[in-house]
Design a protein around this motif. Structure first.
Motif, PDB file in Angstrom:
ATOM      1  N   TRP A  30      46.446 178.176  43.412  1.00 36.63           N
ATOM      2  CA  TRP A  30      45.835 179.396  42.897  1.00 36.63           C
ATOM      3  C   TRP A  30      45.105 180.172  43.971  1.00 36.63           C
ATOM      4  CZ3 TRP A  30      46.761 182.055  38.683  1.00 36.63           C
ATOM      5  CH2 TRP A  30      47.442 181.410  37.647  1.00 36.63           C
ATOM      6  N   PRO A  47      38.085 179.264  37.425  1.00 33.37           N
ATOM      7  CA  PRO A  47      37.062 178.436  38.078  1.00 33.37           C
ATOM      8  C   PRO A  47      36.389 177.467  37.100  1.00 33.37           C
ATOM      9  CG  PRO A  47      36.867 180.703  38.814  1.00 33.37           C
ATOM     10  CD  PRO A  47      37.848 180.707  37.678  1.00 33.37           C
ATOM     11  N   ASP A  81      43.477 169.014  43.249  1.00 35.82           N
ATOM     12  CA  ASP A  81      43.395 169.672  44.560  1.00 35.82           C
ATOM     13  C   ASP A  81      44.600 170.579  44.782  1.00 35.82           C
ATOM     14  OD1 ASP A  81      40.993 168.380  45.255  1.00 35.82           O
ATOM     15  OD2 ASP A  81      42.085 166.629  46.014  1.00 35.82           O
ATOM     16  N   PHE A 124      38.632 174.419  36.527  1.00 42.78           N
ATOM     17  CA  PHE A 124      38.554 173.424  37.596  1.00 42.78           C
ATOM     18  C   PHE A 124      37.272 172.606  37.494  1.00 42.78           C
ATOM     19  CE2 PHE A 124      41.370 176.434  40.209  1.00 42.78           C
ATOM     20  CZ  PHE A 124      42.509 175.720  39.899  1.00 42.78           C
ATOM     21  N   GLU A 182      44.187 173.832  42.826  1.00 42.07           N
ATOM     22  CA  GLU A 182      43.238 174.761  43.453  1.00 42.07           C
ATOM     23  C   GLU A 182      43.871 175.449  44.657  1.00 42.07           C
ATOM     24  OE1 GLU A 182      39.470 172.806  44.209  1.00 42.07           O
ATOM     25  OE2 GLU A 182      38.776 173.458  42.226  1.00 42.07           O
TER      26      GLU A 182
END
Length: 238
Positions: free
Chosen positions: A120, A91, A114, A94, A117
């Protein structure tokens, strides 16, 4: 167009893929993307500060783990804008990538971020396994506490035996490693290049998962394909 110097290979790839031509200086270790056209300014731990200053960048992107505080302080003292990232979990990766690309470089949020994310978000852990994760030998060094790579592995159900060690990258003798109570050894191909013939033989009691080090330790465009690549390598050693 902003002029950017990157002192971190992962961030170099992230900036170069998102906005080709933005980078004016990168480290000698910045290997992706291939054919990168930018001035080489030394290593991550020993950058040529004077050369960076001479490039007159609008922004220098760095990382608290990969770069030395003294070098970053010297660049700041010279009047450069230095954005220092901290990446110890997915996290956080990102969040920091968006800060570098959108806030720092003035770009629109890239589509690959994007996609990463989404990729994952679909990862589900397999059966819990305890692993030793060497990153070097001669001397042996392993993942310790609070590491980005350790966080990625845990998402597949692979937990680091040394996750509570006081050091982030402790040096531990091979006999102690083999007695650590693991049932798997995870061997990336960077920073040390472990191979089928160099690494697994030191851990005769456990299966070895040879994994792509870039997918395990880099935070950038490779994050989009990392779940599939890492998942396949780890599933092959259940």
């Amino acid at each position: 167009m902003r002029r950017v110097v990157s002192l971190v290979p992962s961030l170099t790839e992230a900036v170069a893929v998102s906005a080709p031509g933005l980078l004016v200086g990168v480290t000698d270790w910045c290997s992706h993307p291939a054919g990168l056209d930018a001035v080489r300014i030394g290593g991550t731990k020993n950058p040529d500060v004077a050369r960076i200053i001479a490039l007159a960048p609008d922004l220098v992107v760095a990382n608290e783990e990969e770069n030395r505080a003294a070098d970053l302080a010297a660049l700041t003292a010279a009047g450069l804008d230095v954005l220092v990232t901290e990446v110890r979990s997915l996290p956080q990766a990102f969040t920091e990538l968006e800060r570098v690309l959108v806030d720092g470089c003035g770009l629109s949020r890239p589509g690959w971020l994007d996609a990463a994310e989404r990729a994952w978000a679909g990862v589900r852990p397999g059966p819990k396994r305890m692993a030793v994760v060497p990153i070097w030998r001669r001397p042996w060094m392993v993942l310790g506490h609070d590491t980005f790579a350790g966080d990625l592995l845990a998402r597949f159900g692979v937990h680091n035996v040394y996750a509570t060690h006081a050091e982030r990258y402790p040096r531990i003798g091979i006999d102690e490693l083999n007695a650590a109570g693991a049932d798997l050894v995870v061997l990336p191909d960077e920073p040390y290049r472990f191979t089928p013939d160099d690494g697994p033989e030191a851990f005769p009691a456990w299966p070895a998962a040879l994994v792509d080090g870039r997918r395990l330790t880099w935070y950038g465009p490779s994050l989009a394909e990392a779940p599939a690549v890492l998942g396949a390598a780890l599933r092959g050693n259940r």
